[in-house]
Each structure stands twice: as structure tokens, then as C-alpha cells.
Design a protein around this motif. Structure first.
Motif, PDB file in Angstrom:
ATOM      1  N   SER A   1       2.125   5.405 -13.226  1.00  0.00           N
ATOM      2  CA  SER A   1       2.866   5.469 -11.967  1.00  0.00           C
ATOM      3  C   SER A   1       2.253   6.558 -11.087  1.00  0.00           C
ATOM      4  CB  SER A   1       4.327   5.800 -12.224  1.00  0.00           C
ATOM      5  OG  SER A   1       4.465   7.143 -12.691  1.00  0.00           O
ATOM      6  N   LYS A   2       2.593   6.516  -9.792  1.00  0.00           N
ATOM      7  CA  LYS A   2       2.077   7.550  -8.889  1.00  0.00           C
ATOM      8  C   LYS A   2       2.552   8.936  -9.309  1.00  0.00           C
ATOM      9  CE  LYS A   2       0.678   5.460  -4.550  1.00  0.00           C
ATOM     10  NZ  LYS A   2       0.763   5.549  -3.073  1.00  0.00           N
ATOM     11  N   ASN A   3       3.793   9.030  -9.778  1.00  0.00           N
ATOM     12  CA  ASN A   3       4.298  10.326 -10.235  1.00  0.00           C
ATOM     13  C   ASN A   3       3.506  10.841 -11.430  1.00  0.00           C
ATOM     14  OD1 ASN A   3       6.273  10.639  -8.291  1.00  0.00           O
ATOM     15  ND2 ASN A   3       7.893   9.708  -9.528  1.00  0.00           N
ATOM     16  N   GLN A   4       3.190   9.944 -12.357  1.00  0.00           N
ATOM     17  CA  GLN A   4       2.401  10.349 -13.523  1.00  0.00           C
ATOM     18  C   GLN A   4       1.004  10.793 -13.117  1.00  0.00           C
ATOM     19  OE1 GLN A   4       3.042   6.577 -15.628  1.00  0.00           O
ATOM     20  NE2 GLN A   4       3.937   7.712 -17.345  1.00  0.00           N
ATOM     21  N   ILE A   5       0.404  10.076 -12.163  1.00  0.00           N
ATOM     22  CA  ILE A   5      -0.933  10.448 -11.708  1.00  0.00           C
ATOM     23  C   ILE A   5      -0.893  11.788 -10.974  1.00  0.00           C
ATOM     24  CG2 ILE A   5      -2.878   9.782 -10.236  1.00  0.00           C
ATOM     25  CD1 ILE A   5      -2.107   6.849 -10.783  1.00  0.00           C
TER      26      ILE A   5
ATOM     27  N   GLU B   1      -9.862  23.409 -10.194  1.00  0.00           N
ATOM     28  CA  GLU B   1      -8.775  22.490 -10.552  1.00  0.00           C
ATOM     29  C   GLU B   1      -7.882  22.147  -9.361  1.00  0.00           C
ATOM     30  OE1 GLU B   1      -7.563  26.739 -11.639  1.00  0.00           O
ATOM     31  OE2 GLU B   1      -9.335  25.458 -11.885  1.00  0.00           O
ATOM     32  N   ASP B   2      -7.986  22.918  -8.289  1.00  0.00           N
ATOM     33  CA  ASP B   2      -7.234  22.630  -7.061  1.00  0.00           C
ATOM     34  C   ASP B   2      -8.108  21.941  -6.012  1.00  0.00           C
ATOM     35  OD1 ASP B   2      -4.815  23.841  -7.978  1.00  0.00           O
ATOM     36  OD2 ASP B   2      -5.705  25.812  -7.600  1.00  0.00           O
ATOM     37  N   TYR B   3      -9.282  21.484  -6.413  1.00  0.00           N
ATOM     38  CA  TYR B   3     -10.224  20.750  -5.548  1.00  0.00           C
ATOM     39  C   TYR B   3     -10.798  21.630  -4.429  1.00  0.00           C
ATOM     40  CZ  TYR B   3      -7.746  17.035  -7.994  1.00  0.00           C
ATOM     41  OH  TYR B   3      -7.169  16.267  -8.970  1.00  0.00           O
TER      42      TYR B   3
ATOM     43  N   LEU C   1      -0.764  14.546 -13.464  1.00  0.00           N
ATOM     44  CA  LEU C   1      -2.048  14.695 -14.145  1.00  0.00           C
ATOM     45  C   LEU C   1      -3.103  15.315 -13.244  1.00  0.00           C
ATOM     46  CD1 LEU C   1      -3.775  13.984 -16.713  1.00  0.00           C
ATOM     47  CD2 LEU C   1      -4.300  11.820 -15.562  1.00  0.00           C
ATOM     48  N   THR C   2      -3.113  14.926 -11.967  1.00  0.00           N
ATOM     49  CA  THR C   2      -4.230  15.284 -11.087  1.00  0.00           C
ATOM     50  C   THR C   2      -3.874  16.201  -9.928  1.00  0.00           C
ATOM     51  OG1 THR C   2      -3.886  13.394  -9.602  1.00  0.00           O
ATOM     52  CG2 THR C   2      -5.250  13.014 -11.565  1.00  0.00           C
ATOM     53  N   GLY C   3      -2.602  16.209  -9.519  1.00  0.00           N
ATOM     54  CA  GLY C   3      -2.224  16.977  -8.340  1.00  0.00           C
ATOM     55  C   GLY C   3      -2.657  16.361  -7.032  1.00  0.00           C
ATOM     56  N   LEU C   4      -3.105  15.112  -7.064  1.00  0.00           N
ATOM     57  CA  LEU C   4      -3.584  14.456  -5.848  1.00  0.00           C
ATOM     58  C   LEU C   4      -2.433  14.047  -4.934  1.00  0.00           C
ATOM     59  CD1 LEU C   4      -6.300  12.103  -7.417  1.00  0.00           C
ATOM     60  CD2 LEU C   4      -6.743  14.080  -5.947  1.00  0.00           C
ATOM     61  N   SER C   5      -2.709  14.004  -3.634  1.00  0.00           N
ATOM     62  CA  SER C   5      -1.753  13.490  -2.657  1.00  0.00           C
ATOM     63  C   SER C   5      -1.654  11.976  -2.796  1.00  0.00           C
ATOM     64  CB  SER C   5      -2.228  13.825  -1.241  1.00  0.00           C
ATOM     65  OG  SER C   5      -3.440  13.128  -0.961  1.00  0.00           O
TER      66      SER C   5
ATOM     67  N   ALA D   1      -8.373   7.325  -5.517  1.00  0.00           N
ATOM     68  CA  ALA D   1      -8.767   7.435  -6.924  1.00  0.00           C
ATOM     69  C   ALA D   1      -8.600   6.123  -7.682  1.00  0.00           C
ATOM     70  CB  ALA D   1      -7.956   8.537  -7.606  1.00  0.00           C
ATOM     71  N   LEU D   2      -7.667   5.299  -7.240  1.00  0.00           N
ATOM     72  CA  LEU D   2      -7.402   4.033  -7.925  1.00  0.00           C
ATOM     73  C   LEU D   2      -8.305   2.898  -7.438  1.00  0.00           C
ATOM     74  CD1 LEU D   2      -3.493   4.052  -8.155  1.00  0.00           C
ATOM     75  CD2 LEU D   2      -5.179   4.767  -9.861  1.00  0.00           C
TER      76      LEU D   2
END
Length: 269
Positions: free
Chosen positions: A121-125, A24-26, A128-132, A139-140
Motif C-alpha cells: 500500500s502507499k502507506n507501507q511504501i 537516507e533523506d534523499y 519504508l521509503t519516506g517518499l511523497s 517509484a512504482l
């Protein structure tokens, strides 16, 4: 001439990424030694994932992978040419914009707002994902599928029931559900790659962890389910119970590495 892919390879490792090779942390650290062994044995490692091409290009660069890759749950296949840095591309389904319109129409039919990842939004993503930020941008960069927030199970079943009308299907992943053309799935993408590389006799060793991996696991010659920390995905349990799928002995990269090592030990001279 297609480069970086052994046309005469007897085996391909075709693997999901999120939840399978990655935790889950890639993180894929427990699998790095195995990836090196596969490279030494000239056994291709082919990512087959819900991720975008942009995400997989980055992942391959970070982990010294050079073989073709399957993206957006089997909606497209990419690979490199021998003499230059350009890519070839195989497309199996509908465009993102066609699919987003279909998702909107399905939302109206099931009377539930199915929210595309790209509308968050970027904050929501990030939540959800923990992505930078850069990871979110990659991802988008969707071209051939529409990921959307997982709806309740009853809504998801309603969505599935009307997909045929639109010539699409849906898969539920760990973080998101995915809408894509009925012509697209991971098993069909692997078959298209085999035909394209003229290696129809290659044996597929597939690894996955969730419902969107089911077409890949059903297609493969050897199919391995990677469990999560709480056990295997419920959508894959039937294949485990009837003996079609093997169950790895640990979650994520550790289970991935153990399972692959167990299979390839007989390949070593």
C-alpha cells in the motif's frame, strides 16, 4: 546525433544514487558544488541506480543533469537526442511482468512470500521509503526489474541459489532486494552505453554503496565505495580489503564529493 553527452569524454562519473550520492533523506547538498565543477569540466555524470526512469528524469531535472542514465539496476539505459526532447532507449533484460511471475515461482520454491514493492500500500511504501505521493508514483513505474522486501539472509541465499534456473539474478540494496534478468546489471549497462556512444576508451569512475553496485564497481577503472553511517556494506568489504575499491572518507554526498574532488583535481587546467 546523440546530444548532451561528450562522445570524446575521457572520463565518466557513473554513480549510484540512494545511499551513495543521496543520504537516507534523499539529500545531495554536500555534493552540489562538485556537480557544478564536473559540469564546468565537461565530465558527464551518469546516474546508475535501482530507481525507475521516471524517478531519474525527475532527479536530473532537479539537479541540472543532462547526460544519459542507467535505471533499474542496469536493466535499461536512456538518453536524449540533440534536436528534440525524445529519448533513445537500450533494454538489457526481461519485462517487469515476466520477472514478477518468476518471483512468484521462486517464492513457492523457497517457501517464503517474497513481497514486491508494487504490491504494498502507499502507506507501507511511505513507511519504508519516506517518499511523497508523487515520489511513490514514480517509484512504482517499473518496467525492467522487480524490487521486493528484503527477506532474512538465509532465505535470500536460497533465492540466489535457484536464480540460474530462471535466468535471473538478485541483488540486495539498503531498503529492498531486486530481481532482474541475468542479462542485466550495472556493469553490463555501462559497457552497452560505451559501445552505443562509440567511446570504448573512456575511463569509468564509479561510486556505489551496496551489493547491487558490485557489478558496476568491478567493471570500473576507478571504484569508490561510499560507506553508510556504520561503515561500508559487508558485500563490498572484500574489494576494499584487497585494494580493488577505494573507501570514501565520509558517508553519502559528503564522501562522494570528497572522493570525486580528490580524483578530478588533476583534471583541472
Amino acid at each position: 546525433m546523440i546530444s548532451l553527452m561528450k562522445n570524446n569524454s575521457k572520463y565518466w562519473i557513473v554513480t549510484d544514487l540512494d545511499g551513495t550520492l543521496m543520504d537516507e533523506d534523499y539529500d545531495i547538498t554536500p555534493a552540489k558544488k562538485t556537480l557544478k565543477i564536473l559540469a564546468e569540466l565537461n565530465i558527464p555524470v551518469i546516474p546508475c541506480t535501482s530507481k525507475t526512469a521516471s524517478e531519474v528524469r525527475y532527479f536530473r531535472k532537479e539537479n541540472a543533469l543532462t547526460d544519459p542514465f542507467i535505471v533499474e539496476n542496469g536493466a535499461a539505459v536512456y538518453g536524449g537526442y540533440e534536436q528534440n526532447s525524445s529519448e533513445w532507449e537500450l533494454i538489457l533484460g526481461k519485462s517487469y511482468f515476466e520477472l514478477k511471475t518468476i518471483l512468484f515461482n521462486i517464492s513457492k520454491k523457497v517457501n517464503y512470500h517474497l513481497t514486491p514493492l508494487n504490491d504494498l500500500s502507499k502507506n507501507q511504501i511511505y513507511e519504508l521509503t519516506g517518499l511523497s505521493d508523487q515520489g511513490i508514483t514514480r517509484a512504482l513505474d517499473r518496467c525492467w526489474s522487480v524490487p521486493f522486501l528484503n527477506p532474512p539472509d538465509d532465505i535470500f541465499e536460497n533465492v540466489k541459489s535457484i536464480c540460474d534456473f530462471y535466468n535471473v539474478h538478485v541483488f540486495k540494496g539498503n531498503r529492498m532486494s531486486h530481481l532482474l534478468s541475468s542479462e542485466s546489471h550495472k556493469g553490463k549497462a555501462v559497457n552497452k552505453l560505451k559501445v552505443y556512444l562509440q567511446n570504448n576508451d573512456v575511463k569509468i569512475i564509479a561510486l556505489g554503496d551496496s551489493q547491487n553496485d558490485l557489478p558496476l564497481l568491478e567493471y570500473a577503472d576507478i571504484s569508490i565505495v561510499i560507506p553508510g553511517k556504520n561503515g561500508p556494506n559487508k558485500y563490498l568489504q572484500n574489494g576494499i580489503d584487497n585494494g580493488s575499491f577505494r573507501l570514501a572518507n565520509a558517508p553519502h554526498a559528503e564522501g562522494w564529493a570528497n572522493s570525486v574532488q580528490d580524483i578530478i583535481k588533476d583534471f583541472k587546467d
